[in-house]
Design an enzyme around this catalytic site. Structure first.
Site, PDB file in Angstrom:
ATOM      1  N   ASN A  83      -0.839  -4.113   0.575  1.00  0.00           N
ATOM      2  CA  ASN A  83      -0.453  -2.779   1.030  1.00  0.00           C
ATOM      3  C   ASN A  83      -1.641  -2.214   1.816  1.00  0.00           C
ATOM      4  O   ASN A  83      -2.425  -1.400   1.319  1.00  0.00           O
ATOM      5  CB  ASN A  83      -0.105  -1.896  -0.167  1.00  0.00           C
ATOM      6  CG  ASN A  83       0.522  -0.579   0.229  1.00  0.00           C
ATOM      7  OD1 ASN A  83       0.726  -0.306   1.415  1.00  0.00           O
ATOM      8  ND2 ASN A  83       0.814   0.247  -0.756  1.00  0.00           N
TER       9      ASN A  83
ATOM     10  N   LYS B  70      -7.300  -8.554  -5.035  1.00  0.00           N
ATOM     11  CA  LYS B  70      -7.017  -8.496  -3.597  1.00  0.00           C
ATOM     12  C   LYS B  70      -6.709  -9.907  -3.101  1.00  0.00           C
ATOM     13  O   LYS B  70      -6.827 -10.892  -3.830  1.00  0.00           O
ATOM     14  CB  LYS B  70      -8.216  -7.930  -2.812  1.00  0.00           C
ATOM     15  CG  LYS B  70      -8.737  -6.572  -3.276  1.00  0.00           C
ATOM     16  CD  LYS B  70      -7.729  -5.461  -3.094  1.00  0.00           C
ATOM     17  CE  LYS B  70      -8.282  -4.131  -3.641  1.00  0.00           C
ATOM     18  NZ  LYS B  70      -7.289  -3.042  -3.575  1.00  0.00           N
TER      19      LYS B  70
ATOM     20  N   THR C  44      -0.964   0.394  -6.565  1.00  0.00           N
ATOM     21  CA  THR C  44       0.027  -0.131  -5.616  1.00  0.00           C
ATOM     22  C   THR C  44      -0.625  -0.843  -4.437  1.00  0.00           C
ATOM     23  O   THR C  44       0.034  -1.087  -3.430  1.00  0.00           O
ATOM     24  CB  THR C  44       0.899   1.023  -5.093  1.00  0.00           C
ATOM     25  OG1 THR C  44       0.069   1.980  -4.410  1.00  0.00           O
ATOM     26  CG2 THR C  44       1.654   1.692  -6.232  1.00  0.00           C
ATOM     27  N   SER C  45      -1.870  -1.204  -4.543  1.00  0.00           N
ATOM     28  CA  SER C  45      -2.583  -1.788  -3.406  1.00  0.00           C
ATOM     29  C   SER C  45      -2.083  -3.176  -3.039  1.00  0.00           C
ATOM     30  O   SER C  45      -2.357  -3.650  -1.938  1.00  0.00           O
ATOM     31  CB  SER C  45      -4.089  -1.851  -3.700  1.00  0.00           C
ATOM     32  OG  SER C  45      -4.345  -2.721  -4.785  1.00  0.00           O
ATOM     33  N   MET C  46      -1.340  -3.832  -3.949  1.00  0.00           N
ATOM     34  CA  MET C  46      -0.858  -5.190  -3.670  1.00  0.00           C
ATOM     35  C   MET C  46       0.651  -5.251  -3.444  1.00  0.00           C
ATOM     36  O   MET C  46       1.247  -6.332  -3.472  1.00  0.00           O
ATOM     37  CB  MET C  46      -1.236  -6.129  -4.813  1.00  0.00           C
ATOM     38  CG  MET C  46      -2.706  -6.513  -4.826  1.00  0.00           C
ATOM     39  SD  MET C  46      -3.220  -7.413  -3.348  1.00  0.00           S
ATOM     40  CE  MET C  46      -2.309  -8.935  -3.539  1.00  0.00           C
TER      41      MET C  46
END
Length: 367
Positions: free
Chosen positions: A317, A264, A213-215
């Site tokens: 995120n 990223k 869920t980092s993006m």
């Protein structure tokens, strides 16, 4: 029974002819019509019908009566014989052909000489409507009122309108536009499968899946994207590009594999100073207003310089991303490609390019 029906029908035709000519049909006229048309046809089966006399004094419609005698139309008699192949020479058939000649001819000099006005086929035989069953009588664009007589004898006047459009569809309305405007989930899935199979592990593009869920909110877990590998041969990576890259050396030293791939967003390029202060990202002392970030940053970062050949990457995120604020700038040589298109799930198919120009950043100078 057949003779009675035939006689009634013949009488009806005779009355119609006389009515159109302005003359009332009497008993004598009906009898004359019967003697001339019906009797030779149905009562004289064993007799050969008389051939129409072609002499100037003969009369096709009845016995000669001096100056009122009409010359026979040999042309229509010949046509009748050719059509019927000499099988039928009845005065009824020949009379009907002559009647068609009178109703369809452009001039009616013979009838006007007798004081009889021209008449139309529809008035002679009401149930024969030439304007309806003749294909050649229907123009390309027609709007007219037609009086019809139905089987019950009622007269109705419906509005009949026929409109043919002459618009020709151009190339812009062809299958290409239909394909581009298609919204079926199955069609999108099929198109995606074909496209990805062609691009899989090619030198031009490469499909990738989002593992975390980092993006968020740009990309969610399970989304699949296509990363193109061509553009960075002609230019350097730019701010706001979403890049896919291999694990940098510092991560490999800490147990990551060289085959591990991350995704990223570039927030600063070589030569920039990056810091995080009071929940805001600053590049070269300028606050970055990023519409793809949903919440303020909950950590602090001292100013960091991005050396030549490197970029600074962060996840959208920001608070749940393992990125450059943890392990430092990313070497440009580790970048595999630029993520440009999300092809899965079908309901979220779209490009993921941030169209904001670098020169038009919505930045606010720190006072």
């Amino acid at each position: 029974m057949a003779i009675r029906v035939t006689f009634t029908y013949s009488s009806y035709v005779a009355r119609s002819i006389a009515s159109s000519a302005g003359t009332r049909v009497g008993t004598g006229d009906v009898r004359s019509c019967f003697e001339t048309w019906v009797r030779p046809r149905f009562c004289g089966h064993n007799q050969i019908p008389d051939i129409v006399d072609k002499s100037p004094g003969s009369n096709t419609w009845g016995p000669s009566s001096g100056p009122r005698a009409r010359p026979a139309s040999s042309m229509y008699s010949t046509i009748a014989r050719e059509i019927l192949e000499e099988g039928c020479k009845s005065p009824l058939v020949l009379g009907m052909i002559s009647l068609m000649n009178l109703t369809g001819a452009p001039q009616f000099s013979g009838m006007t000489g007798l004081g009889i006005s021209p008449f139309k086929t529809s008035s002679v035989i009401p149930f024969l409507r030439g304007s309806k069953w003749m294909p050649c009588s229907i123009p390309a664009t027609l709007s007219t009122d037609i009086a019809e007589v139905d089987r019950g004898g009622k007269v109705c006047d419906p509005k009949v309108k026929l409109e043919l459009s002459d618009k020709v569809s151009n190339g812009g309305n062809g299958w290409v536009n239909k394909l581009l405007n298609i919204c079926s989930e199955d069609a999108k899935a099929a198109f995606t499968a074909v496209t990805v199979s062609l691009l899989f592990r090619s030198a031009l593009a490469e499909p990738k899946s989002i593992p975390s869920t980092s993006m968020l909110p740009t990309l969610d877990v399970g989304d699949r994207v296509i990363a193109e590998k061509v553009s960075y041969f002609f230019r350097k990576p730019e701010v706001s590009d979403i890049v896919i890259f291999k694990a940098p050396p510092i991560l490999v030293e800490h147990g990551y594999s060289c085959a591990d791939v991350f995704i990223k967003r570039i927030v600063a390029s070589e030569g920039d100073w990056v810091e995080v202060c009071d929940g805001k990202l600053l590049v070269n002392d300028t606050v970055q207003a990023e519409d793809f970030v949903l919440e303020p940053i909950d950590y602090e970062m001292e100013p960091m310089f991005v050396p030549e050949g490197y970029v600074f990457v962060l996840g959208d995120n920001r608070n749940k991303s393992f990125d450059s604020h943890n392990w430092g700038p990313l070497p440009i040589k580790n970048i595999i490609g630029r993520s440009v298109f999300r092809y899965w799930p079908p309901s979220k198919v779209s490009d993921i390019i941030h169209h904001e120009q670098v020169s038009q950043k919505r930045a606010v100078d720190v006072s």
